[in-house]
Design a protein around this motif. Structure first.
Motif, PDB file in Angstrom:
ATOM      1  N   GLY A  50      16.246  13.299  17.824  1.00 31.73           N
ATOM      2  CA  GLY A  50      16.075  11.806  17.193  1.00 31.73           C
ATOM      3  C   GLY A  50      14.409  12.144  16.594  1.00 31.73           C
ATOM      4  N   PHE A  51      13.747  13.215  16.329  1.00 32.18           N
ATOM      5  CA  PHE A  51      12.423  13.144  15.623  1.00 32.18           C
ATOM      6  C   PHE A  51      12.512  12.970  14.315  1.00 32.18           C
ATOM      7  N   ARG A  52      11.797  12.248  13.431  1.00 35.40           N
ATOM      8  CA  ARG A  52      12.019  12.372  12.521  1.00 35.40           C
ATOM      9  C   ARG A  52      10.309  13.680  11.856  1.00 35.40           C
ATOM     10  N   ARG A  53      10.582  13.456  10.285  1.00 30.10           N
ATOM     11  CA  ARG A  53       9.310  13.909   9.843  1.00 30.10           C
ATOM     12  C   ARG A  53       8.822  13.475   8.942  1.00 30.10           C
ATOM     13  N   SER A  54       7.363  13.442   9.126  1.00 28.81           N
ATOM     14  CA  SER A  54       6.740  13.143   8.034  1.00 28.81           C
ATOM     15  C   SER A  54       5.195  13.489   7.288  1.00 28.81           C
ATOM     16  N   GLN A  55       5.389  14.289   6.500  1.00 32.20           N
ATOM     17  CA  GLN A  55       4.564  14.958   6.284  1.00 32.20           C
ATOM     18  C   GLN A  55       4.421  15.782   6.551  1.00 32.20           C
ATOM     19  N   ASN A  56       2.932  16.647   8.065  1.00 32.18           N
ATOM     20  CA  ASN A  56       3.052  18.268   9.172  1.00 32.18           C
ATOM     21  C   ASN A  56       2.868  16.901  10.186  1.00 32.18           C
ATOM     22  N   VAL A  57       3.982  15.978  10.304  1.00 32.30           N
ATOM     23  CA  VAL A  57       3.992  15.866  11.406  1.00 32.30           C
ATOM     24  C   VAL A  57       5.623  15.236  11.918  1.00 32.30           C
ATOM     25  N   LEU A  58       5.766  15.331  12.906  1.00 34.15           N
ATOM     26  CA  LEU A  58       7.453  15.250  14.079  1.00 34.15           C
ATOM     27  C   LEU A  58       6.787  14.542  14.295  1.00 34.15           C
ATOM     28  N   TYR A  59       7.938  12.922  14.725  1.00 37.74           N
ATOM     29  CA  TYR A  59       7.497  11.868  15.585  1.00 37.74           C
ATOM     30  C   TYR A  59       8.572  11.011  15.850  1.00 37.74           C
ATOM     31  N   ARG A  60       8.665  10.207  17.381  1.00 35.89           N
ATOM     32  CA  ARG A  60       9.363   9.508  17.963  1.00 35.89           C
ATOM     33  C   ARG A  60       9.351   8.394  18.380  1.00 35.89           C
ATOM     34  N   PRO A  61       9.689   7.069  18.290  1.00 33.22           N
ATOM     35  CA  PRO A  61       9.645   6.030  18.801  1.00 33.22           C
ATOM     36  C   PRO A  61       8.924   6.364  20.587  1.00 33.22           C
ATOM     37  N   ALA A  62       7.917   6.269  20.949  1.00 30.91           N
ATOM     38  CA  ALA A  62       8.148   6.092  22.542  1.00 30.91           C
ATOM     39  C   ALA A  62       7.153   4.309  23.216  1.00 30.91           C
ATOM     40  N   CYS A  63       7.991   3.852  22.938  1.00 27.94           N
ATOM     41  CA  CYS A  63       7.423   1.756  22.963  1.00 27.94           C
ATOM     42  C   CYS A  63       7.612   1.723  24.443  1.00 27.94           C
ATOM     43  N   ALA A  64       6.472   0.834  24.843  1.00 29.92           N
ATOM     44  CA  ALA A  64       6.035   1.110  26.410  1.00 29.92           C
ATOM     45  C   ALA A  64       6.963   0.471  26.597  1.00 29.92           C
ATOM     46  N   ASP A  65       7.998  -0.858  25.953  1.00 35.00           N
ATOM     47  CA  ASP A  65       9.195  -1.585  26.670  1.00 35.00           C
ATOM     48  C   ASP A  65      10.523  -1.921  25.803  1.00 35.00           C
ATOM     49  N   CYS A  66      10.874  -0.836  25.357  1.00 37.94           N
ATOM     50  CA  CYS A  66      12.094  -0.741  24.108  1.00 37.94           C
ATOM     51  C   CYS A  66      12.378   0.346  23.586  1.00 37.94           C
ATOM     52  N   THR A 105       5.289  12.993  -9.558  1.00 41.65           N
ATOM     53  CA  THR A 105       5.535  12.644 -10.784  1.00 41.65           C
ATOM     54  C   THR A 105       5.157  11.616 -10.928  1.00 41.65           C
ATOM     55  N   GLU A 106       4.638  11.070 -12.034  1.00 43.31           N
ATOM     56  CA  GLU A 106       3.870   9.996 -12.489  1.00 43.31           C
ATOM     57  C   GLU A 106       5.344   8.493 -12.681  1.00 43.31           C
ATOM     58  N   GLU A 107       5.861   9.588 -12.512  1.00 47.42           N
ATOM     59  CA  GLU A 107       7.636   8.708 -13.606  1.00 47.42           C
ATOM     60  C   GLU A 107       8.019   8.230 -11.780  1.00 47.42           C
ATOM     61  N   GLN A 108       8.009   9.155 -11.099  1.00 49.34           N
ATOM     62  CA  GLN A 108       8.570   8.909  -9.605  1.00 49.34           C
ATOM     63  C   GLN A 108       7.663   7.831  -8.532  1.00 49.34           C
ATOM     64  N   PHE A 109       6.297   7.785  -9.560  1.00 47.10           N
ATOM     65  CA  PHE A 109       5.203   7.102  -8.503  1.00 47.10           C
ATOM     66  C   PHE A 109       5.345   5.475  -9.086  1.00 47.10           C
ATOM     67  N   SER A 110       5.179   5.728 -10.504  1.00 51.85           N
ATOM     68  CA  SER A 110       6.347   4.020 -11.359  1.00 51.85           C
ATOM     69  C   SER A 110       7.082   3.572 -10.478  1.00 51.85           C
ATOM     70  N   LEU A 111       8.385   3.990  -9.792  1.00 50.42           N
ATOM     71  CA  LEU A 111       9.408   3.982 -10.054  1.00 50.42           C
ATOM     72  C   LEU A 111       9.550   3.100  -7.879  1.00 50.42           C
ATOM     73  N   PHE A 112       8.617   3.571  -7.646  1.00 51.13           N
ATOM     74  CA  PHE A 112       7.962   3.512  -6.067  1.00 51.13           C
ATOM     75  C   PHE A 112       7.235   2.699  -5.794  1.00 51.13           C
ATOM     76  N   ARG A 113       6.489   1.999  -6.683  1.00 50.50           N
ATOM     77  CA  ARG A 113       5.759   1.004  -6.845  1.00 50.50           C
ATOM     78  C   ARG A 113       6.064   0.053  -7.247  1.00 50.50           C
ATOM     79  N   ARG A 114       7.047  -0.223  -8.034  1.00 49.02           N
ATOM     80  CA  ARG A 114       8.329  -1.118  -8.103  1.00 49.02           C
ATOM     81  C   ARG A 114       9.199  -1.566  -7.010  1.00 49.02           C
ATOM     82  N   TYR A 115       9.770  -0.100  -6.226  1.00 50.86           N
ATOM     83  CA  TYR A 115      10.299  -0.764  -5.863  1.00 50.86           C
ATOM     84  C   TYR A 115       9.516  -1.835  -3.907  1.00 50.86           C
ATOM     85  N   PHE A 131      -1.911   8.738  -4.724  1.00 48.23           N
ATOM     86  CA  PHE A 131      -2.405  10.251  -3.860  1.00 48.23           C
ATOM     87  C   PHE A 131      -1.892  10.631  -3.234  1.00 48.23           C
ATOM     88  N   GLU A 132      -1.781   9.356  -2.160  1.00 48.86           N
ATOM     89  CA  GLU A 132      -1.240   9.400  -0.758  1.00 48.86           C
ATOM     90  C   GLU A 132       0.586   9.694  -0.900  1.00 48.86           C
TER      91      GLU A 132
END
Length: 276
Positions: A50-66, A105-115, A131-132
């Motif tokens: 049930g974990f997911r990757r974000s850059q160099n981190v693996l995470y999974r929700p661990a909420c206190a009441d849900c 690429t800049e083309e990807q980022f342009s589409l990303f911003r529109r999205y 950069f992010e």
């Protein structure tokens, strides 16, 4: 003196933040770092839990009441496209797929911003700069691919319509993040990306396509329940989704295990063998 990383990964918990999926709730995540030679086996093993990757981190929700966030994956061999999904495939038959190493690429980022501006203007990524964005795409310690979808648009040549950052696991494909042309609503590009990844997995002989989290009661995540052969990771096991309305109880606070117990239940790969 040579310093080595600890064999056992260290797990941490984020501070509570507003939940992006359900109103009047807060989220927190259990996470660990991906680094060194152990990154790929750790990503493979924890993705199955049930974990997911974000850059160099693996995470999974661990909420206190849900525990509403349930990791979802499609069983490729059992999947059958619905009538509307078949129409989506036909509607996008002119799309061409190109897969490459993770490079922004800049083309990807342009589409990303529109999205983002169209679909998630108030989301957590709304302020991301180029950069992010590049870090999100390129900072991966595991086997990842950028899958681009283009189509011919008159005198403009080939135009980028959709992008998906995809991890290649030992048992499937994990869709880390995708974005697409927000002006092409009729094309159902988000659905098409998933359908095409099912096709890629079939061709590669991989049994699963991991979709991230399905959240009962969240309109943002409801579309995932529309795919057949969908499994969810619930109480330590993968089970068939069944009736989507049968999982509302996952928002009850008594369904949450303490953090220490959650960590103790995590299975890890034998990282000693990786370092030999």
């Amino acid at each position: 003196m040579r310093h080595t990383l600890p064999l056992a990964p260290q797990f941490y918990v984020t501070a509570p933040q507003p939940c992006p999926y359900l109103p009047d709730r807060v989220e927190r995540k259990l996470f660990t770092a991906l680094q060194g030679d152990s990154a790929e086996p750790l990503n493979d093993t924890l993705s199955r839990q049930g974990f997911r990757r974000s850059q160099n981190v693996l995470y999974r929700p661990a909420c206190a009441d849900c525990t509403a966030c349930l990791s979802a994956r499609i069983r490729v061999a059992d999947f059958t496209a619905s009538r509307s999904q078949k129409r989506t495939l036909r509607r996008n038959r002119d799309l061409q797929r190109h897969s490459s190493t993770p490079w922004a690429t800049e083309e990807q980022f342009s589409l990303f911003r529109r999205y983002l501006d169209s679909r998630h203007a108030d989301g957590g990524m709304a302020d991301m700069d180029i950069f992010e964005f590049a870090a999100m795409i390129e900072e991966t310690p595991v086997r990842s691919r950028v899958v681009e979808y283009t189509r011919t648009a008159g005198t403009h040549g080939r135009v980028l319509e959709a992008v998906c950052l995809t991890d290649v696991l030992d048992d499937g494909l994990s869709l880390v993040y995708s974005f697409y042309n927000p002006d092409a609503a009729r094309a159902s590009l988000g659905t098409y990306i998933i359908l095409d990844h099912i096709r890629i997995a079939q061709e590669a002989g991989l049994p699963y396509v991991y979709l991230g989290y399905w959240v009962p009661g969240s309109p943002k995540m409801g579309y995932k329940a529309g795919f057949s052969a969908l499994d969810i990771y619930k109480r330590g096991h993968w089970i068939g989704l069944g009736d989507p309305n049968g999982h509302e109880q996952e928002t009850h606070p008594l369904s949450v295990d303490p953090i220490a117990e959650q960590v103790a239940q995590i299975s890890l790969p034998d990282l000693r063998a990786v370092r030999l």
